[in-house]
Design an enzyme around this catalytic site. Sequence first.
Site, PDB file in Angstrom:
ATOM      1  N   ASP A   8       3.360   2.185   9.455  1.00  9.11           N
ATOM      2  CA  ASP A   8       4.104   1.818   8.255  1.00  9.11           C
ATOM      3  C   ASP A   8       5.015   3.002   7.934  1.00  9.11           C
ATOM      4  OD1 ASP A   8       5.097   1.255   5.754  1.00  9.11           O
ATOM      5  OD2 ASP A   8       3.144   1.174   4.738  1.00  9.11           O
ATOM      6  N   LYS A  70      14.699   6.475   4.690  1.00 14.41           N
ATOM      7  CA  LYS A  70      14.671   5.041   5.008  1.00 14.41           C
ATOM      8  C   LYS A  70      15.750   4.279   4.251  1.00 14.41           C
ATOM      9  CE  LYS A  70      11.318   1.245   4.936  1.00 14.41           C
ATOM     10  NZ  LYS A  70       9.880   0.977   4.705  1.00 14.41           N
ATOM     11  N   GLU A 147       6.920  -5.884   6.706  1.00 14.15           N
ATOM     12  CA  GLU A 147       5.856  -5.249   5.914  1.00 14.15           C
ATOM     13  C   GLU A 147       4.967  -6.256   5.166  1.00 14.15           C
ATOM     14  OE1 GLU A 147       7.977  -2.260   3.714  1.00 14.15           O
ATOM     15  OE2 GLU A 147       8.497  -1.225   5.563  1.00 14.15           O
ATOM     16  N   ASP A 170       5.453  -6.581  -2.883  1.00  6.87           N
ATOM     17  CA  ASP A 170       5.388  -5.196  -2.407  1.00  6.87           C
ATOM     18  C   ASP A 170       6.509  -4.375  -3.038  1.00  6.87           C
ATOM     19  OD1 ASP A 170       5.410  -2.780  -1.030  1.00  6.87           O
ATOM     20  OD2 ASP A 170       5.342  -3.650   0.965  1.00  6.87           O
TER      21      ASP A 170
HETATM   22  N1  LIG Z   1      -0.158   5.905  -9.587  1.00  4.49           N
HETATM   23  C1  LIG Z   1       1.130   5.597  -9.428  1.00  4.49           C
HETATM   24  N2  LIG Z   1       1.867   5.159 -10.474  1.00  4.49           N
HETATM   25  C2  LIG Z   1       3.177   4.872 -10.325  1.00  4.49           C
HETATM   26  N3  LIG Z   1       3.837   4.975  -9.169  1.00  4.49           N
HETATM   27  C3  LIG Z   1       3.151   5.406  -8.100  1.00  4.49           C
HETATM   28  C4  LIG Z   1       1.779   5.722  -8.158  1.00  4.49           C
HETATM   29  N4  LIG Z   1       1.378   6.117  -6.941  1.00  4.49           N
HETATM   30  C5  LIG Z   1       2.455   6.044  -6.140  1.00  4.49           C
HETATM   31  N5  LIG Z   1       3.521   5.609  -6.836  1.00  4.49           N
HETATM   32  C6  LIG Z   1       4.879   5.415  -6.338  1.00  4.49           C
HETATM   33  O1  LIG Z   1       4.856   4.488  -5.287  1.00  4.49           O
HETATM   34  C7  LIG Z   1       5.931   4.767  -4.394  1.00  4.49           C
HETATM   35  C8  LIG Z   1       5.406   4.849  -3.001  1.00  4.49           C
HETATM   36  O2  LIG Z   1       4.808   3.653  -2.672  1.00  4.49           O
HETATM   37  P1  LIG Z   1       4.549   3.257  -1.157  1.00  4.49           P
HETATM   38  O3  LIG Z   1       3.843   4.371  -0.484  1.00  4.49           O
HETATM   39  O4  LIG Z   1       3.956   1.932  -1.162  1.00  4.49           O
HETATM   40  O5  LIG Z   1       6.048   3.213  -0.696  1.00  4.49           O
HETATM   41  P2  LIG Z   1       6.613   3.303   0.754  1.00  4.49           P
HETATM   42  O6  LIG Z   1       5.814   2.432   1.643  1.00  4.49           O
HETATM   43  O7  LIG Z   1       6.740   4.727   1.113  1.00  4.49           O
HETATM   44  O8  LIG Z   1       8.049   2.743   0.502  1.00  4.49           O
HETATM   45  P3  LIG Z   1       8.741   1.394   0.965  1.00  4.49           P
HETATM   46  O9  LIG Z   1       7.668   0.403   1.221  1.00  4.49           O
HETATM   47  O10 LIG Z   1       9.628   1.070  -0.175  1.00  4.49           O
HETATM   48  O11 LIG Z   1       9.526   1.782   2.172  1.00  4.49           O
HETATM   49  C9  LIG Z   1       6.549   6.070  -4.825  1.00  4.49           C
HETATM   50  O12 LIG Z   1       7.729   5.818  -5.555  1.00  4.49           O
HETATM   51  C10 LIG Z   1       5.455   6.654  -5.695  1.00  4.49           C
HETATM   52  O13 LIG Z   1       5.989   7.514  -6.659  1.00  4.49           O
HETATM   53 MG   LIG Z   2       5.763   0.378   1.962  1.00  2.95          MG
END
Ligand SMILES: Nc1ncnc2c1ncn2[C@@H]1O[C@H](COP(=O)(O)OP(=O)(O)OP(=O)(O)O)[C@@H](O)[C@H]1O
Ligand SMILES: [Mg+2]
Length: 556
Positions: A8, A70, A147, A170
Amino acid sequence: MDTIIGIDLGTSTTEAAVYQDKKPVLLLNYDGKEVTPSVVGIDDSGNVIVGERAEAQLLLAPGRTVREVKRLIGVSEEVEMGKRHYSPVEISSMILSYVRNYASSYLDMDISRAVISVPAYFDERQRQETMEAGRAAGFMVDRIINEPTAAALSYGLEHMDEESYVLVYDLGGGTFDVTLLEMFEGVLEVKASSGDNQLGGKDFDQRLMQYLTGQFQDKYGIDLTGDPYAMARVRDESLRCKIALSTQEEYRVQIPVLATKEDIPYAMDEVVTRAKFEELILDLVTRTHEPIDVVLSDSGISAQQLDKILLVGGSTRVPLVRRDIEAYFGKKPEVAVDPDYAVAQGAAIQAAIISGQIDESSEIVMTDVNPYTLGIRAIHGYDDDYMSVIIPRNKTIPTTKKQKYYTSWDEQTSAVIEVYQGESSSVRYNHCIGEFTLSGIPSKPAGMEAIEVSFSYNQNGMLQVTGEIVSTGEEVSIDIDMLNTKEKRIDVSDWKSSELAGDYRGVIRRAEKWMKGHEGDQRVDELLYQLKKAILEEDESQAEELGDELQYYTGA
Ligand SMILES: Nc1ncnc2c1ncn2[C@@H]1O[C@H](COP(=O)(O)OP(=O)(O)OP(=O)(O)O)[C@@H](O)[C@H]1O
Ligand SMILES: [Mg+2]
């Protein structure tokens, strides 16, 4: 059989998993963690660093550190890191290389194959660039998986015998994806998906930053926005503040010595309440509604019919997001088992299906995508070579698509349906994979009789093409085995005899060599065939286009 891992590659974080002992297992990076920040940097000695170490230098060396790359994939934009410019593909490949290294060391074997996930809403170019980044990192990319489909797959593995409509919501760091799936008897079918490529937690952070710097400006008359070092600190605190506000009602942002004016230091000290934060992001959260509407209307399923709303992605932890979903659907959403890992786990499950570790017939069946555009020959203006697309490339299968055509001349009583596969808008350059004749059309003036052509592509790679005379209901259909369409190809082995051959000898040789390590890569195999065919037919422009594409895919 090679081990294939699932990755991922997220905007904010990256995770990798492998299927072992009948379940997906997260792989640990060199820091012993499942989660790797999607951050790349150049350290003091000029070395590339990835993950936590790169994230740690974000504050100290913002100019040598890149995050959220990304968001730039598929966009012609370069990023600056240190003194050099890099393409988003190069930066992404550094993250993927890091993953390949830690996966190999964690599993103690050379890992060179992967399934990589992308937002369902990624376009073809973004998918191709992701694949390219994978290749540059030394992976053979077996599949690009959506995803939300991956998230649903990891959910589906544990709820295989339920029948339901599941909506995957998501909201990650940079993208919003919404997908509706139907599950029945272990089959997962994607009904529709939509989203917003430029909406995620990063935007929440930005709103907070704007607010905080605005407050600072109002209080002290100091504009921080031109100072990258100060902005990096504000961003860091904004992120911390946002995360804290998911569980607490207020948060005090304190940054000492953020700026100086006439030798007097100024600190940021601002209490942000959850209510204030919600006010700042309300319109962003509301922007999720439109893609949701699209998915519901495209799939023809109402909000009431949904059995489950599955939350994936870090930003779904924001309480306003959850309240909004509940209010919008009139139903409480459910949190995925591991909201942070669901996508990587699903990608690992897909990898296991490809490698044969999961037996499709006895376990789970996933919808797949068709690698080529499928359509029929049609008349379009004066062009009777027109490729009328019925199933676009990369459409999830199984799928059924129908299109209506009208008789082209007076008293037309029969129609030949020629089925083509390929990406050109002219069928001449595509590959005919079957044809049949539909007769018995009532004799009428041109355009008065309709024929409905339907393509049904099932997950076993069978394409059923049906032509129906709408007025009489009479129909004829053929089955085409898509895995065996190669047999209907013309013999191109003599391509070297063509005058054009000289220009392409090198490309073909390199591509054939590349194929030796990548048996079964249908796309390259097809491109090779098409190129030889174009050379034989001495079609220069087509050959040039295909030659370029071939080089692009094989990196040759
Ligand atoms: N407890 C929380 N409260 C609010 N936001 C959060 C929390 N934990 C993580 N995030 C936010 O979630 C986001 C990351 O989520 P995730 O890891 O699912 O994204 P990603 O897979 O990296 O991104 P994408 O799927 O968009 O490419 C970040 O913006 C992070 O700041
Ligand atoms: Mg993601």
